[in-house]
Motif scaffolding. Structure first.
Motif, PDB file in Angstrom:
ATOM      1  N   THR A 644      -1.928  -3.989  -5.754  1.00  0.00           N
ATOM      2  CA  THR A 644      -0.721  -4.414  -6.466  1.00  0.00           C
ATOM      3  C   THR A 644      -0.689  -5.936  -6.607  1.00  0.00           C
ATOM      4  OG1 THR A 644       0.512  -2.504  -5.634  1.00  0.00           O
ATOM      5  CG2 THR A 644       1.805  -4.371  -6.438  1.00  0.00           C
ATOM      6  N   ASN A 647      -2.996  -6.904  -9.344  1.00  0.00           N
ATOM      7  CA  ASN A 647      -2.421  -6.599 -10.664  1.00  0.00           C
ATOM      8  C   ASN A 647      -1.437  -7.668 -11.093  1.00  0.00           C
ATOM      9  OD1 ASN A 647      -3.933  -4.271 -10.867  1.00  0.00           O
ATOM     10  ND2 ASN A 647      -2.307  -2.916 -10.152  1.00  0.00           N
ATOM     11  N   PHE A 648      -0.568  -8.086 -10.164  1.00  0.00           N
ATOM     12  CA  PHE A 648       0.398  -9.134 -10.494  1.00  0.00           C
ATOM     13  C   PHE A 648      -0.320 -10.440 -10.826  1.00  0.00           C
ATOM     14  CE2 PHE A 648       3.855  -6.623  -8.510  1.00  0.00           C
ATOM     15  CZ  PHE A 648       4.814  -6.822  -9.485  1.00  0.00           C
ATOM     16  N   SER A 670      -0.420  -1.815 -16.065  1.00  0.00           N
ATOM     17  CA  SER A 670       1.026  -1.974 -16.260  1.00  0.00           C
ATOM     18  C   SER A 670       1.798  -0.913 -15.492  1.00  0.00           C
ATOM     19  CB  SER A 670       1.367  -1.888 -17.752  1.00  0.00           C
ATOM     20  OG  SER A 670       0.678  -2.875 -18.478  1.00  0.00           O
ATOM     21  N   ILE A 673       2.160  -1.520 -11.778  1.00  0.00           N
ATOM     22  CA  ILE A 673       3.211  -2.478 -11.424  1.00  0.00           C
ATOM     23  C   ILE A 673       4.581  -1.821 -11.437  1.00  0.00           C
ATOM     24  CG2 ILE A 673       4.391  -4.587 -12.213  1.00  0.00           C
ATOM     25  CD1 ILE A 673       1.691  -5.617 -13.163  1.00  0.00           C
TER      26      ILE A 673
END
Length: 811
Positions: A644, A647-648, A670, A673
């Protein structure tokens, strides 16, 4: 017709600005200057005060006396544990709100609390801690000071030193007090004995045959516990320590009136009474881990003199009223509360003068600055208050600039005396320094072509670019230097430097985030561009001169000019909004980088611990399917948290290059998230993607489009009584067009709103839930940056967003 339009363009913002200025002056001025001994005058002033609406003035006329509950015992030993903070606070509400708040004494907390709760005799109560359960009955004004909690035991008690030692013990707690919550939060097996008055609990505990083993109180009479042979075993600083003026929620009009009265109190007056709280210097010393010498130094210190940068927005500045505001001011206020001493501002006209004052000893501290070798000669430094990177701002056509090396031989704007000035002189003498007044001045000079670039910090860049709305500048690169901002303390005050460092080290991440949230979200200020007005006046004058010669030709020129100006204005607005969005992403990226840095080591430690436990179990011959399952689950959770974070970080990447990327991969990122919020709202995601479709463009920009559309559907579905709630994402290729559909079953879009939803700042949500900028930015990205189209419609009781992009062959 053009003249009329230009006239309205000139005067409308001027009139609005004058109205806002007058309103701001009225709202900031003290409303009532009546003597407190004349309540009739104050009541009459409140009934006509512009601070209140007509309805509120009528309510005050019908209810001139507002009664507030207070304990009589607080008067009896007020000189022991606080300095009239409650009466000081009520006096400020009366003075600045033009009110007549009257104290009604009660013998016990239980009687005062029940009287307010039942609406008997009084409408409010002092010293009320906030809890969720109390929200059902009370409205709370902002907290006016903080009270610690005390665990009191007998002098001969050897087994109880803290709340953790209360297992199987009996403890007194006042009826209707949150001390019961504090005890219950320990989750220990404790018998709580309710008592009506704290003096009853102290008398019983000090007797030869006490009913309980300890008592938890918010306040105590020092002489009384000494006479009863009792002592304070532990001083606790809990979430319940912030106390408020609480009002029975059956009086919403009174709540509105008192909120406005509280807001009218000057900030420095509230800070003063907050520093007169229950927390003694001894207690502060314990909470900050101060030495005896530091406690004595602080006790006899009246205030701390401070110099600041008077013109360094948004970090700090001095207003025309002489008030210190900005990010640094918010941190200083928090530190002042922690040490219980106010900072006294020593006004200066420039940062250079502030540095000179510190060298001369005219101010003891500097509020917000970097540590440098030169400054080390006359200052000691605290630990870091705020840390961020530096950026290079140049004209829009400048190429990417890689640090200071790319600025050789260039004119670069810096603020005289700032750490950047000292760093460039020592490490990059080939750069031609041009001194600027502040960040805003530097950015304007870049725009006007006077200098090649200027150096600012991230937050300063975001704030000033948004404020100035210049379309010909950009963030062209980073210097790879950090702004590690600290407090500076003159060399002859070593105790003060140590105390401030200890106070800063107790600032929690939540407190930092709360302060940063006020400044990371850039606030726009509407200003009048007088240079543009003069340019337009020149054009109008030329038009009028030539009108007498060639009326027909001038008419055509006017129409063309007006169209071009409108188009340029719209283009500039779009650029401003994109710059603002990028600035926010830069700031958010900094925050995510810091979080990732802090979390990586603990996540690695968790994985290492899981492996260690697994190895120990195998070596000892122990086997358990449940243990194996739990270890696998822990390993999966850690991996999910790490993914995570990645991803951010990918989403907030500063990489703006266009490339070929997988549509399915971007959608998966997306959803990773947003999946938790979608899962909490019980929203099903159906994917129907044809093959491995490739898209050419900026991956981060397109990911922002996906997130906006997913969140838009989530907002439409979360409060709908549907089962199931669905969001379908489909994609297919038709000839040379890739079509992507986002369709939900959340009720659709009203026909009269479909044409408006892509307009900037248009939203059907409450202002706290959205700004109306998301779909507008989405349209800009798809149509302006990726050359596609996006449309919205209502189909089958739901909203449908259709994106069409050209299929570009990716090698």
């Amino acid at each position: 017709m053009l003249n009329n339009a230009v006239t309205m363009f000139f005067y409308k913002p001027i009139i609005l600005a004058l109205i806002l200025a007058i309103y701001s002056f009225i709202m900031q001025a003290p409303i009532v200057q009546a003597n407190q001994t004349n309540p009739i005058t104050q009541a009459e002033a409140a009934q006509t005060s512009p601070l209140y609406t007509k309805e509120e003035q009528q309510w005050l006329a019908q209810n001139p006396n507002i009664r507030i509950a207070h304990l009589s015992i607080w008067r009896q030993h007020r000189n022991l544990r606080n300095l009239h903070v409650d009466l000081e606070y009520l006096e400020l509400l009366n003075r600045y709100g033009g009110l007549n708040l009257t104290i009604i004494d009660f013998d016990s907390w239980a009687e005062a609390y029940s009287s307010v709760l039942e609406g008997r005799l009084v409408q409010g109560i002092l010293y009320l801690s906030h809890t969720q359960e109390r929200e059902n009955h009370f409205n709370f004004l902002p907290p006016y000071f903080y009270i610690p909690t005390y665990l009191i035991v007998r002098n001969d008690e050897q087994t109880i030193q803290s709340l953790d030692d209360l297992e199987n013990k009996r403890v007194f707690s006042l009826i209707d007090s949150v001390t019961k919550n504090i005890i219950e939060d320990t989750q220990l097996d404790v018998e709580i004995i309710p008592v009506k008055r704290d003096q009853d609990a102290i008398q019983d505990l000090g007797s030869s045959q006490p009913t309980a083993d300890a008592v938890v109180l918010f306040d105590y009479d020092q002489d009384a516990i000494k006479r009863a042979n009792l002592t304070v075993a532990q001083t606790m600083y809990t979430e319940y320590g912030e106390v408020h003026l609480g009002l029975n929620n059956q009086h919403p009009m009174l709540y509105s009136i008192l909120l406005k009265a509280h807001a009218a109190i000057p900030k420095q007056e509230l800070t003063y009474i907050q520093n007169l709280s229950y927390i003694s210097f001894e207690d502060r010393g314990k909470s900050l881990n101060l030495t005896k010498e530091e406690e004595q130094y602080l006790q006899f210190k009246r205030d701390i003199t401070m110099c600041v940068d008077p013109d360094w927005e948004p970090y700090e500045r001095i207003t025309k009223q002489g008030e210190h505001v900005g990010l640094a001011a918010d941190f200083i206020e928090l530190i002042s509360q922690k040490i219980g001493k106010p900072f006294r501002l020593i006004p200066t006209t420039s940062w250079q003068q502030s540095l000179e004052y510190a060298k001369q000893g005219r101010c003891e501290t500097l509020s917000f600055l970097n540590q440098t070798p030169q400054r080390d000669t006359y200052l000691d430094f605290t630990s870091i208050l705020y840390d961020e990177g530096e950026v290079i701002i140049a004209k829009e056509n400048a190429s990417f600039l890689r640090g200071y090396e790319s600025l050789k031989g260039k004119k670069v704007g810096v603020i005289k005396g700032h750490n950047t000035d000292e760093y460039i002189q020592q490490n990059h003498p080939s750069i031609e320094i041009v001194y600027v007044q502040n960040y805003e001045d530097g950015i304007r000079r870049v725009s006007d072509g006077e200098i090649f670039a200027t150096i600012t910090a991230h937050l300063g860049a975001a704030h000033n670019i948004s404020k100035l709305k210049l379309s010909n500048i950009k963030i062209a690169g980073e210097t790879h230097q950090r702004n590690a901002l600290k407090m500076g303390v003159v060399k002859d005050e070593p105790h003060l430097a140590s105390i401030l460092t200890k106070a800063i080290d107790t600032i929690t991440q939540q407190e930092r985030n709360r302060i940063l949230a006020n400044w990371v979200s850039v606030r726009f200020e509407q200003t009048i561009d007088y240079s543009l007005i003069w340019k337009i006046l020149a054009v109008i004058t030329s038009v009028l001169i030539f009108f007498f010669y060639r009326q027909y030709d001038i008419s055509k020129i006017n129409k063309k000019l007006k169209k071009e100006m409108e188009q340029q204005y719209q283009d500039n607005l779009e650029k401003d909004r994109l710059i603002f969005q990028q600035s926010k992403l830069v700031a958010m990226g900094e925050m995510i980088e810091n979080i990732a840095h802090q979390w990586r080591q603990p996540l690695a430690s968790i994985n290492a611990s899981v492996m260690t436990i697994d190895n120990l179990a195998h070596e000892s011959g122990f086997h358990s399917d449940k243990l194996e399952g739990e270890l696998a689950y822990m390993e999966g959770v850690a991996e999910h948290m790490s993914q995570t974070l990645d991803n951010f970080r990918n989403f907030l990447s500063k990489d703006n290059k266009a490339e070929c990327f997988s549509l399915a991969a971007v959608i998966d990122e997306s959803l990773s998230i947003t999946h938790k919020t979608l899962e909490n709202d019980q929203i099903e995601i159906n994917l129907n993607l044809e093959g491995d479709l490739k898209i050419f463009g900026n991956k981060v920009d397109f990911m922002q489009v996906i997130l906006v559309l997913i969140n838009n559907a989530k907002d439409a579905l979360e409060n709908q009584p549907l089962s199931p709630k669905k969001l379908t994402i489909s994609a297919q290729k038709h000839k040379d067009i890739i079509r992507i559909l986002f369709k939900d079953n959340g009720g659709g879009i009203p026909e009269n709103l479909i044409e408006k939803i892509f307009d900037p700042y248009f939203t059907t949500k409450h202002k706290a839930q959205g700004t109306g900028i998301g779909l507008y930015i989405t349209k800009l990205i798809i149509e302006k940056k990726m050359g596609g189209t996006i449309t919205a419609s209502s189909k089958e009781q739901g909203a449908c967003f259709n994106i069409e992009l050209k299929d570009v062959k990716c090698e």
